[in-house]
Design a protein around this motif. Structure first.
Motif, PDB file in Angstrom:
ATOM      1  N   LEU A  77       0.779  -1.254   0.167  1.00 45.41           N
ATOM      2  CA  LEU A  77      -0.007  -0.168  -0.129  1.00 45.41           C
ATOM      3  C   LEU A  77       0.857   1.066  -0.032  1.00 45.41           C
ATOM      4  CD1 LEU A  77      -2.725   1.500   0.238  1.00 45.41           C
ATOM      5  CD2 LEU A  77      -2.526   1.078   2.707  1.00 45.41           C
ATOM      6  N   LEU A  78       0.839   1.929  -1.123  1.00 43.98           N
ATOM      7  CA  LEU A  78       1.490   3.190  -1.093  1.00 43.98           C
ATOM      8  C   LEU A  78       0.332   4.346  -0.731  1.00 43.98           C
ATOM      9  CD1 LEU A  78       2.834   1.544  -3.328  1.00 43.98           C
ATOM     10  CD2 LEU A  78       3.891   3.666  -4.232  1.00 43.98           C
ATOM     11  N   LEU A  79       0.575   4.969   0.433  1.00 41.74           N
ATOM     12  CA  LEU A  79      -0.633   5.746   1.047  1.00 41.74           C
ATOM     13  C   LEU A  79       0.014   7.207   1.423  1.00 41.74           C
ATOM     14  CD1 LEU A  79      -3.445   5.717   2.389  1.00 41.74           C
ATOM     15  CD2 LEU A  79      -2.209   5.020   4.437  1.00 41.74           C
ATOM     16  N   ALA A  80      -0.754   8.124   0.607  1.00 38.54           N
ATOM     17  CA  ALA A  80      -0.306   9.558   0.762  1.00 38.54           C
ATOM     18  C   ALA A  80      -0.489   9.957   2.163  1.00 38.54           C
ATOM     19  CB  ALA A  80      -0.908  10.454  -0.296  1.00 38.54           C
ATOM     20  N   VAL A  81       0.486  10.691   2.594  1.00 40.61           N
ATOM     21  CA  VAL A  81       0.382  11.034   4.098  1.00 40.61           C
ATOM     22  C   VAL A  81      -0.916  12.118   4.240  1.00 40.61           C
ATOM     23  CG1 VAL A  81       1.522  12.458   5.932  1.00 40.61           C
ATOM     24  CG2 VAL A  81       2.782  10.626   4.609  1.00 40.61           C
ATOM     25  N   PHE A  82      -1.554  12.026   5.375  1.00 43.15           N
ATOM     26  CA  PHE A  82      -2.744  12.859   5.588  1.00 43.15           C
ATOM     27  C   PHE A  82      -2.637  12.790   6.971  1.00 43.15           C
ATOM     28  CE2 PHE A  82      -4.243   8.736   4.419  1.00 43.15           C
ATOM     29  CZ  PHE A  82      -5.048   8.442   5.705  1.00 43.15           C
ATOM     30  N   LYS A  83      -3.855  13.401   7.739  1.00 38.15           N
ATOM     31  CA  LYS A  83      -4.166  13.900   9.018  1.00 38.15           C
ATOM     32  C   LYS A  83      -3.680  12.689  10.051  1.00 38.15           C
ATOM     33  CE  LYS A  83      -7.557  17.233   8.326  1.00 38.15           C
ATOM     34  NZ  LYS A  83      -9.111  17.554   8.664  1.00 38.15           N
ATOM     35  N   ARG A 230     -18.904   7.076  -5.503  1.00 34.67           N
ATOM     36  CA  ARG A 230     -18.791   7.907  -4.189  1.00 34.67           C
ATOM     37  C   ARG A 230     -17.319   8.459  -4.133  1.00 34.67           C
ATOM     38  NH1 ARG A 230     -22.328   3.993  -3.067  1.00 34.67           N
ATOM     39  NH2 ARG A 230     -24.434   4.537  -2.364  1.00 34.67           N
ATOM     40  N   ILE A 231     -17.129   9.656  -3.558  1.00 33.45           N
ATOM     41  CA  ILE A 231     -15.697  10.151  -3.029  1.00 33.45           C
ATOM     42  C   ILE A 231     -15.646   9.866  -1.746  1.00 33.45           C
ATOM     43  CG2 ILE A 231     -14.379  12.239  -2.902  1.00 33.45           C
ATOM     44  CD1 ILE A 231     -15.255  11.386  -5.732  1.00 33.45           C
ATOM     45  N   LEU A 232     -14.682   8.944  -1.443  1.00 34.30           N
ATOM     46  CA  LEU A 232     -14.273   8.408   0.017  1.00 34.30           C
ATOM     47  C   LEU A 232     -13.222   9.023   0.378  1.00 34.30           C
ATOM     48  CD1 LEU A 232     -14.725   4.583  -0.915  1.00 34.30           C
ATOM     49  CD2 LEU A 232     -16.284   6.155  -0.145  1.00 34.30           C
ATOM     50  N   ARG A 233     -13.138   9.291   1.726  1.00 39.26           N
ATOM     51  CA  ARG A 233     -11.944   9.640   2.637  1.00 39.26           C
ATOM     52  C   ARG A 233     -10.658   8.747   2.113  1.00 39.26           C
ATOM     53  NH1 ARG A 233     -12.414  13.720   6.116  1.00 39.26           N
ATOM     54  NH2 ARG A 233     -14.533  14.385   6.890  1.00 39.26           N
ATOM     55  N   ALA A 234      -9.512   9.326   2.506  1.00 41.54           N
ATOM     56  CA  ALA A 234      -8.432   8.190   2.078  1.00 41.54           C
ATOM     57  C   ALA A 234      -8.274   7.179   2.908  1.00 41.54           C
ATOM     58  CB  ALA A 234      -7.143   9.041   2.131  1.00 41.54           C
ATOM     59  N   GLU A 235      -8.608   7.074   4.379  1.00 38.86           N
ATOM     60  CA  GLU A 235      -8.596   5.922   4.817  1.00 38.86           C
ATOM     61  C   GLU A 235      -9.662   5.157   4.709  1.00 38.86           C
ATOM     62  OE1 GLU A 235     -10.655   9.226   7.610  1.00 38.86           O
ATOM     63  OE2 GLU A 235      -9.306   9.183   6.050  1.00 38.86           O
ATOM     64  N   THR A 236     -10.815   5.572   4.514  1.00 37.06           N
ATOM     65  CA  THR A 236     -11.964   4.827   4.079  1.00 37.06           C
ATOM     66  C   THR A 236     -11.578   3.881   2.585  1.00 37.06           C
ATOM     67  OG1 THR A 236     -13.509   6.252   4.880  1.00 37.06           O
ATOM     68  CG2 THR A 236     -14.633   4.618   3.751  1.00 37.06           C
ATOM     69  N   ALA A 237     -10.920   4.688   1.869  1.00 35.28           N
ATOM     70  CA  ALA A 237     -10.616   3.910   0.457  1.00 35.28           C
ATOM     71  C   ALA A 237      -9.624   3.004   0.573  1.00 35.28           C
ATOM     72  CB  ALA A 237      -9.957   5.260  -0.273  1.00 35.28           C
ATOM     73  N   ALA A 238      -8.778   3.397   1.667  1.00 29.04           N
ATOM     74  CA  ALA A 238      -7.586   2.069   1.929  1.00 29.04           C
ATOM     75  C   ALA A 238      -8.361   1.136   2.511  1.00 29.04           C
ATOM     76  CB  ALA A 238      -6.494   2.612   2.897  1.00 29.04           C
TER      77      ALA A 238
END
Length: 250
Positions: A77-83, A230-238
């Motif tokens: 998983l390449l996960l862009a840094v967010f909050k 749907r547009i999901l938050r990054a953590e939900t999408a992950a």
């Protein structure tokens, strides 16, 4: 009754040890004594293990037979840094779902203060992954890489199948892409290897990838996919994406 499972801090072919906080918890809370039996993960293998010596700084085990265990999901998983609070939740849940590796990505739209603090945060993310591995009874702990710029991460990625969650993609679903990736070699050849990372999944920051970053993905042969309208938050999408992948890759 299910035995408690521990992840050894040190080990040899026949012995293992817990140190630090793990040893203190085992001694003070669980009142560990020589002769008690626990499940211990040592070097990626699960064993039935017997306590031989105990003190609050160290608990030593004799490793007995190797037990049957699961393998990690062969997914990076390449996960862009967010909050960070949301990021920590995503890492914890991705670990519970069996992810093999996570690379935090410093994207163009990653908030500046988060990008600057990310490297110092990496050790905390590794601790979260370790605790989540114990809680979910995993045999392996996912690798949490140091945060990396997107260009560097893409240049180093070796997975045969690379998929990018994209808000602009409307037709190709993640499920379709995964099923297509398995057809040439067959499901069994992926499932029976020693958990190699065969697939990579990239999820962008709040605000999405920039056009320049999307071009980088194209140049490195990543396939854009969608999870739906749907547009999901990054953590939900992950979490949604890993759950979908686990139905195809395990």
């Amino acid at each position: 009754m299910t035995r408690r499972r521990w992840i050894a801090d040190t080990w040899t072919n026949t012995t293992a040890a817990l140190t630090g906080d793990q040893a203190a918890h085992l001694v003070r809370v669980l009142r560990a004594e020589p002769g008690q039996i626990f499940d211990v993960v040592a070097g990626g293998f699960l064993h039935r293990a017997e306590i031989v010596t105990v003190n609050e700084a160290r608990v030593d085990f004799l490793l007995h037979e190797e037990l049957e265990s699961d393998t990690a999901l062969p997914l990076h998983l390449l996960l862009a840094v967010f909050k960070f609070d949301h990021m920590e939740w995503a890492i914890e849940k991705a670990t519970e779902l069996g992810i093999a590796r996570i690379t935090p990505i410093l994207a163009r739209r990653t908030e500046k203060h988060l990008a600057q603090a990310a490297l110092k945060r990496a050790e905390r993310w590794r601790r979260i992954a370790r605790e989540a591995s114990k809680q979910s009874r995993r045999t392996t702990i996912p690798e949490i890489a140091d945060p990396a710029p997107l260009k560097q991460a893409l240049e180093q990625e070796k997975s045969a199948t690379r998929v990018l969650l994209s808000e602009t993609e409307q037709s190709t679903t993640l499920t379709t892409a995964l099923e297509s990736s398995l057809r040439p070699t067959g499901y069994e050849s992926v499932a029976l290897t020693d958990s190699p990372i065969t697939h990579a999944l990239a999820i962008g920051p709040e605000g999405g990838w920039t056009p320049e970053e999307m071009l980088l993905f194209t140049q490195h042969q990543w396939q854009s996919v969608t999870l739906g309208p749907r547009i999901l938050r990054a953590e939900t999408a992950a979490i949604a994406a890993i759950a979908i992948a686990s139905t195809r890759l395990t």
